[in-house]
Motif scaffolding. Structure first.
Motif, PDB file in Angstrom:
ATOM      1  N   ALA A 110      -9.136  34.278  -7.959  1.00  0.00           N
ATOM      2  CA  ALA A 110      -8.566  33.938  -9.268  1.00  0.00           C
ATOM      3  C   ALA A 110      -7.171  34.523  -9.432  1.00  0.00           C
ATOM      4  CB  ALA A 110      -9.483  34.437 -10.383  1.00  0.00           C
ATOM      5  N   ARG A 111      -6.962  35.748  -8.966  1.00  0.00           N
ATOM      6  CA  ARG A 111      -5.639  36.382  -9.110  1.00  0.00           C
ATOM      7  C   ARG A 111      -4.597  35.646  -8.271  1.00  0.00           C
ATOM      8  NH1 ARG A 111      -1.755  37.738 -11.937  1.00  0.00           N
ATOM      9  NH2 ARG A 111      -0.456  39.441 -11.198  1.00  0.00           N
ATOM     10  N   LEU A 112      -4.973  35.220  -7.078  1.00  0.00           N
ATOM     11  CA  LEU A 112      -4.027  34.469  -6.246  1.00  0.00           C
ATOM     12  C   LEU A 112      -3.634  33.157  -6.921  1.00  0.00           C
ATOM     13  CD1 LEU A 112      -5.567  35.161  -2.733  1.00  0.00           C
ATOM     14  CD2 LEU A 112      -3.378  36.017  -3.623  1.00  0.00           C
ATOM     15  N   ALA A 113      -4.596  32.496  -7.547  1.00  0.00           N
ATOM     16  CA  ALA A 113      -4.289  31.268  -8.286  1.00  0.00           C
ATOM     17  C   ALA A 113      -3.380  31.577  -9.474  1.00  0.00           C
ATOM     18  CB  ALA A 113      -5.577  30.597  -8.750  1.00  0.00           C
ATOM     19  N   GLU A 114      -3.623  32.699 -10.159  1.00  0.00           N
ATOM     20  CA  GLU A 114      -2.783  33.104 -11.303  1.00  0.00           C
ATOM     21  C   GLU A 114      -1.346  33.367 -10.868  1.00  0.00           C
ATOM     22  OE1 GLU A 114      -4.512  36.611 -12.992  1.00  0.00           O
ATOM     23  OE2 GLU A 114      -6.264  35.549 -13.760  1.00  0.00           O
ATOM     24  N   LEU A 115      -1.175  34.061  -9.751  1.00  0.00           N
ATOM     25  CA  LEU A 115       0.176  34.372  -9.273  1.00  0.00           C
ATOM     26  C   LEU A 115       0.964  33.099  -8.993  1.00  0.00           C
ATOM     27  CD1 LEU A 115      -0.607  37.396  -6.924  1.00  0.00           C
ATOM     28  CD2 LEU A 115       0.811  37.446  -8.993  1.00  0.00           C
ATOM     29  N   ARG A 116       0.298  32.119  -8.412  1.00  0.00           N
ATOM     30  CA  ARG A 116       0.972  30.846  -8.130  1.00  0.00           C
ATOM     31  C   ARG A 116       1.331  30.152  -9.440  1.00  0.00           C
ATOM     32  NH1 ARG A 116      -0.751  25.825  -7.829  1.00  0.00           N
ATOM     33  NH2 ARG A 116      -2.962  26.392  -7.738  1.00  0.00           N
ATOM     34  N   TRP A 151       4.450  27.162  -9.298  1.00  0.00           N
ATOM     35  CA  TRP A 151       4.476  26.527  -7.995  1.00  0.00           C
ATOM     36  C   TRP A 151       3.251  25.640  -7.793  1.00  0.00           C
ATOM     37  CZ3 TRP A 151       5.367  31.633  -4.829  1.00  0.00           C
ATOM     38  CH2 TRP A 151       6.669  32.087  -5.043  1.00  0.00           C
ATOM     39  N   SER A 152       3.445  24.546  -7.128  1.00  0.00           N
ATOM     40  CA  SER A 152       2.323  23.713  -6.688  1.00  0.00           C
ATOM     41  C   SER A 152       1.768  24.336  -5.403  1.00  0.00           C
ATOM     42  CB  SER A 152       2.805  22.295  -6.400  1.00  0.00           C
ATOM     43  OG  SER A 152       3.683  22.310  -5.279  1.00  0.00           O
ATOM     44  N   LEU A 153       0.613  23.856  -4.988  1.00  0.00           N
ATOM     45  CA  LEU A 153       0.067  24.318  -3.705  1.00  0.00           C
ATOM     46  C   LEU A 153       0.995  23.936  -2.559  1.00  0.00           C
ATOM     47  CD1 LEU A 153      -3.761  23.601  -4.054  1.00  0.00           C
ATOM     48  CD2 LEU A 153      -2.694  25.823  -3.682  1.00  0.00           C
ATOM     49  N   ASP A 154       1.621  22.765  -2.665  1.00  0.00           N
ATOM     50  CA  ASP A 154       2.557  22.347  -1.619  1.00  0.00           C
ATOM     51  C   ASP A 154       3.743  23.297  -1.525  1.00  0.00           C
ATOM     52  OD1 ASP A 154       1.149  20.094  -0.708  1.00  0.00           O
ATOM     53  OD2 ASP A 154       1.936  18.880  -2.366  1.00  0.00           O
ATOM     54  N   GLU A 155       4.268  23.714  -2.688  1.00  0.00           N
ATOM     55  CA  GLU A 155       5.410  24.625  -2.674  1.00  0.00           C
ATOM     56  C   GLU A 155       5.015  25.975  -2.098  1.00  0.00           C
ATOM     57  OE1 GLU A 155       8.989  26.297  -5.548  1.00  0.00           O
ATOM     58  OE2 GLU A 155       7.567  24.813  -6.324  1.00  0.00           O
ATOM     59  N   LEU A 156       3.833  26.490  -2.467  1.00  0.00           N
ATOM     60  CA  LEU A 156       3.371  27.759  -1.916  1.00  0.00           C
ATOM     61  C   LEU A 156       3.148  27.633  -0.414  1.00  0.00           C
ATOM     62  CD1 LEU A 156       2.506  30.680  -2.218  1.00  0.00           C
ATOM     63  CD2 LEU A 156       0.218  29.866  -2.877  1.00  0.00           C
ATOM     64  N   ALA A 157       2.629  26.492   0.032  1.00  0.00           N
ATOM     65  CA  ALA A 157       2.435  26.266   1.465  1.00  0.00           C
ATOM     66  C   ALA A 157       3.772  26.317   2.197  1.00  0.00           C
ATOM     67  CB  ALA A 157       1.742  24.923   1.698  1.00  0.00           C
ATOM     68  N   ASP A 158       4.806  25.695   1.625  1.00  0.00           N
ATOM     69  CA  ASP A 158       6.139  25.721   2.237  1.00  0.00           C
ATOM     70  C   ASP A 158       6.690  27.141   2.309  1.00  0.00           C
ATOM     71  OD1 ASP A 158       6.123  22.991   2.582  1.00  0.00           O
ATOM     72  OD2 ASP A 158       7.326  22.571   0.786  1.00  0.00           O
ATOM     73  N   SER A 215      -1.324  26.501   5.323  1.00  0.00           N
ATOM     74  CA  SER A 215      -1.592  25.111   4.954  1.00  0.00           C
ATOM     75  C   SER A 215      -2.077  25.006   3.514  1.00  0.00           C
ATOM     76  CB  SER A 215      -2.636  24.503   5.895  1.00  0.00           C
ATOM     77  OG  SER A 215      -3.923  24.986   5.577  1.00  0.00           O
ATOM     78  N   ARG A 216      -1.758  23.861   2.913  1.00  0.00           N
ATOM     79  CA  ARG A 216      -2.165  23.597   1.534  1.00  0.00           C
ATOM     80  C   ARG A 216      -3.677  23.665   1.390  1.00  0.00           C
ATOM     81  NH1 ARG A 216      -4.044  20.193  -2.050  1.00  0.00           N
ATOM     82  NH2 ARG A 216      -2.906  19.644  -3.941  1.00  0.00           N
ATOM     83  N   SER A 217      -4.401  23.108   2.353  1.00  0.00           N
ATOM     84  CA  SER A 217      -5.860  23.093   2.262  1.00  0.00           C
ATOM     85  C   SER A 217      -6.444  24.502   2.336  1.00  0.00           C
ATOM     86  CB  SER A 217      -6.466  22.201   3.349  1.00  0.00           C
ATOM     87  OG  SER A 217      -6.155  22.696   4.628  1.00  0.00           O
ATOM     88  N   THR A 218      -5.873  25.349   3.188  1.00  0.00           N
ATOM     89  CA  THR A 218      -6.345  26.735   3.268  1.00  0.00           C
ATOM     90  C   THR A 218      -6.071  27.456   1.962  1.00  0.00           C
ATOM     91  OG1 THR A 218      -6.052  26.815   5.663  1.00  0.00           O
ATOM     92  CG2 THR A 218      -6.096  28.930   4.493  1.00  0.00           C
ATOM     93  N   LEU A 219      -4.879  27.285   1.406  1.00  0.00           N
ATOM     94  CA  LEU A 219      -4.544  27.925   0.131  1.00  0.00           C
ATOM     95  C   LEU A 219      -5.501  27.478  -0.967  1.00  0.00           C
ATOM     96  CD1 LEU A 219      -0.660  27.631   0.288  1.00  0.00           C
ATOM     97  CD2 LEU A 219      -2.006  29.750   0.403  1.00  0.00           C
TER      98      LEU A 219
END
Length: 182
Positions: free
Chosen positions: A7-13, A18-25, A30-34
């Motif tokens: 939950a905290r990792l999702a909050e930080l993003r 940031w989208s998952l794609d932006e965090l992946a970049d 990978s986006r799926s792992t995130l």
């Protein structure tokens, strides 16, 4: 703790917008792992957490304490947080967890024989560290310079670049790490 970490990792993003794609970049994960990490479907490895901490500019210990209850001055051994990465053989005990008003913390870590953990960049550039090897043998590479440590040896350094922790065995490497925020 695993659910709170996810939950905290999702909050930080989300805090950064940031989208998952932006965090992946930004992280190279990978986006799926995130997505699976943020949903708590998989537990992050030490390497993955290290990459995320770099992106979020915080030491791993600070991230882990953000998902724990407020710390007291005396932290009993039974109350010290322990995090394990089964894949790498890394066990991390937060002996004196970080506190917003203090700059230093103490961590006890154990690496099983054969463990090889790499961090591409420091989560906080200039982070001061003192590593005191208690048991076993450890090869620690800091900014391209390798140091072979035996029990009783202490290496102090500031983190500016990549690091690598290798326990070639035959016994686990156990050490204390003092982190001092810049």
């Amino acid at each position: 703790m695993e659910d709170r970490l996810a939950a905290r990792l999702a909050e930080l993003r989300a805090e950064r917008g940031w989208s998952l794609d932006e965090l992946a970049d930004r992280s190279g994960i990978s986006r799926s792992t995130l997505s699976r990490v943020e949903r708590g479907e998989i537990s992050p490895t030490a390497s993955l957490l290290g990459k995320l901490c770099t992106v979020y500019e915080r030491p791993m210990s600070r991230l882990l304490t953000e998902v724990e209850a407020e710390g007291a001055q005396v932290v009993r051994a039974s109350a010290q947080s322990v995090w394990t990465d089964e894949d790498s053989g890394f066990v991390r005990r937060s002996v004196s967890p970080p506190h917003p008003a203090l700059r230093a913390e103490v961590i006890e870590a154990t690496l099983r024989p054969g463990a090889d953990i790499r961090y591409d960049a420091p989560s906080v550039p200039g982070l001061e560290q003192h590593l005191w090897l208690l048991d076993g043998s450890l090869e620690l590479t800091v900014d391209g310079e390798a140091h072979v440590l035996e029990p009783g040896d202490c290496l102090r350094f500031r983190l500016w670049g990549p690091t690598r922790f290798v326990c070639s065995g035959p016994a686990p490497a156990r050490y204390l790490l003092v982190l001092v925020m810049p």
